[in-house]
Write an enzyme that holds these catalytic residues in place. Structure first.
Site, PDB file in Angstrom:
ATOM      1  N   ASP A  45       4.308   2.904  -9.018  1.00 43.29           N
ATOM      2  CA  ASP A  45       3.946   1.516  -8.744  1.00 43.29           C
ATOM      3  C   ASP A  45       4.408   1.103  -7.354  1.00 43.29           C
ATOM      4  O   ASP A  45       5.140   1.818  -6.670  1.00 43.29           O
ATOM      5  CB  ASP A  45       4.474   0.582  -9.838  1.00 43.29           C
ATOM      6  N   ASN A  46       3.979  -0.064  -6.958  1.00 46.01           N
ATOM      7  CA  ASN A  46       4.217  -0.577  -5.614  1.00 46.01           C
ATOM      8  C   ASN A  46       5.698  -0.554  -5.229  1.00 46.01           C
ATOM      9  O   ASN A  46       6.063  -0.258  -4.084  1.00 46.01           O
ATOM     10  CB  ASN A  46       3.666  -2.010  -5.547  1.00 46.01           C
TER      11      ASN A  46
END
Length: 201
Positions: A45-46
């Protein structure tokens, strides 16, 4: 067509894809000329960092995620506060995490231990002071529920402050710095992931 294989150290603040409908940092922003058809295997994820596999070979996803034996992924995790021995044991035994509004799942790592912060680990922009109360964990999973590690440590009252994937099976991040790319030979790539390329009759 000769396929190509890469690993990168995905920096925080970057998504694990080449295109997006929203303005975010993309894999294509890395200082590397990836060939057409390159895509990520799995994702981070980011806010997560570390080892991400990229290849032009579409069969790798099936071999890695649909094999008879689940593949291992190991993460270096910084959590807020000092984790006690009893809490560590709870983490080892399995933690209920919410996977939907009414459904819970008992998430159990295959291995977890408290470790020291690696001396070679690159600092992250905006990271809390190194002397702030914290615990570093090394966690290995063979399952991949959404935000699983963040939910696991959160359920035990320890907020995840940093999450770095350091290996997938025997394929390791090694000394790659954030944003760096390394191309691998096909035989080495498959052997380190413990998967076999299908043999055509």
């Amino acid at each position: 067509m000769k396929h190509r294989y890469f690993i990168i150290n995905k920096p925080t603040g970057m998504v694990s894809q080449f295109i997006s409908s929203v303005p975010v940092r993309l894999l294509g922003d890395l200082a590397f000329d990836f060939p057409e058809g390159t895509h990520a295997i799995g994702r981070l994820d980011n806010h997560s960092e570390g080892l991400l596999i990229l290849t032009t070979n579409k069969i790798v996803t099936q071999l890695l995620f649909c094999g008879e034996k689940p593949h291992t992924r190991t993460y270096l995790v910084r959590v807020k506060g000092k984790m006690s021995a009893s809490t560590l044991q709870k983490l080892r035994s399995g933690v209920p995490i919410r996977i939907s509004n009414d459904d819970y799942y008992i998430a159990k790592p295959t291995h977890v231990e408290i470790v020291e912060r690696p001396a070679s680990l690159a600092d992250r922009p905006g990271e809390l002071p190194i002397d702030a109360p914290q615990t570093w964990l090394l966690i290995t999973l063979t399952e991949g529920k959404y935000h699983q590690i963040r939910k696991m440590v959160g359920a035990l009252k320890h907020r995840c402050q940093r999450l770095i994937r350091v290996s997938i099976e025997d394929l390791e991040l090694d000394q790659l710095l954030p944003g760096e790319v390394k191309e691998l030979q096909e035989d080495y790539f498959f052997s380190k992931l413990n998967i076999s390329y299908p043999v055509k009759n």
